[in-house]
Design an enzyme around this catalytic site. Structure first.
Site, short mmCIF file in Angstrom:
data_model
loop_
_atom_site.label_atom_id
_atom_site.label_comp_id
_atom_site.label_asym_id
_atom_site.label_seq_id
_atom_site.Cartn_x
_atom_site.Cartn_y
_atom_site.Cartn_z
N LYS A 75 101.46 -75.24 34.78
CA LYS A 75 100.62 -73.84 34.37
C LYS A 75 99.26 -74.46 34.18
O LYS A 75 98.26 -73.71 34.73
CB LYS A 75 101.13 -73.40 32.98
N ASP A 77 102.04 -67.70 31.68
CA ASP A 77 102.16 -68.24 30.33
C ASP A 77 103.34 -67.28 29.76
O ASP A 77 103.93 -66.23 30.29
CB ASP A 77 100.92 -68.33 29.37
#
Ligand code: SF4
Length: 223
Positions: free
Chosen positions: A127, A145
């Site tokens: 991420k 996320d």
């Protein structure tokens, strides 16, 4: 009374992309930074912390050291003291220190524009690497996320099995040149409208247009 037509999955994705583009035509990057290195550090600090809090901590940290050469010389305890409000400060300070040393030793003090090299750095997962690739280097990426994972389920764009699957589904549904902006647009929309407990998927225009006949709350799975 006739039932309103439910959109197809691709129809929902197209509608949502247009709607978010109208609402947030040029979404700013919420984490303050001046280059790829300061962005990388800010994204690392944002794990389990709000962007607003990270932005209150980074000015002091970057005053002390805003490049890997200087940061590698700062004692870990000093970094930890400054970043304490962000949480997980023992792990994050160590990661910042080791990562800075690695950038100096292995990458001439530069943040590598390379997925593998980025994900090898301590404290940097897929991420974080995605955010740096897209926001620092303009490479199409779709950082997923918990917020994006939740909204993608409420909007019926993924089944929410896990963030890897959500990223795959979103990349298939949205054109590549829209990924970087969409990542930010979805986050802004989520902050304004779709909090974890704030909505059950029946309130505002996006869900109403996507699912005109939805009566029951949409249950979402955590990553
Ligand atoms: S109805 Fe709720 S879940 Fe759907 S977009 Fe609006 S705030 Fe988000």
């Amino acid at each position: 009374m006739t039932e309103l037509q439910k959109l197809s999955k691709q129809g929902r994705a197209d509608y949502i992309r247009k709607k978010l583009q109208e609402l947030y035509p040029s979404p700013p990057i919420p984490l303050e930074h001046k280059d790829a290195y300061t962005l990388l550090i800010a994204v690392l600090l944002s794990a389990q912390c709000t962007d607003a809090r990270v932005n209150t901590v980074t000015p002091a940290l970057f005053k002390l050291a805003d490049n890997p050469y200087d940061m590698a010389k700062v004692p870990v305890e000093k970094i930890q003291e400054i970043i304490r409000p962000c949480g997980l400060s023992p792990q994050k300070s160590k990661a910042i220190s080791v990562l800075s040393q690695m950038l100096v030793n292995e990458h001439d003090g530069k943040v590598p524009q390379d997925w593998e090299a980025l994900e090898r750095l301590p404290g940097v997962g897929h991420k974080t690497a995605s955010v740096v690739m897209s926001q620092a280097f303009g490479v199409p990426a779709f950082a997923v996320d918990t917020h994006i994972h939740r909204l993608a389920q409420r909007w019926g764009l993924t089944n929410g099995k896990n963030v890897v699957q959500t990223e795959k589904d979103l990349k298939r549904l949205f054109p590549e040149d829209s990924w970087n902006a969409l990542h930010l647009q979805i986050i802004y929309y989520g902050r304004e409208h779709c909090s974890a407990r704030g909505c059950d998927g029946t309130i505002c225009e996006i869900c109403k247009t996507s699912y005109p006949n939805r009566k029951k709350p949409k249950i979402v799975l955590k990553p």
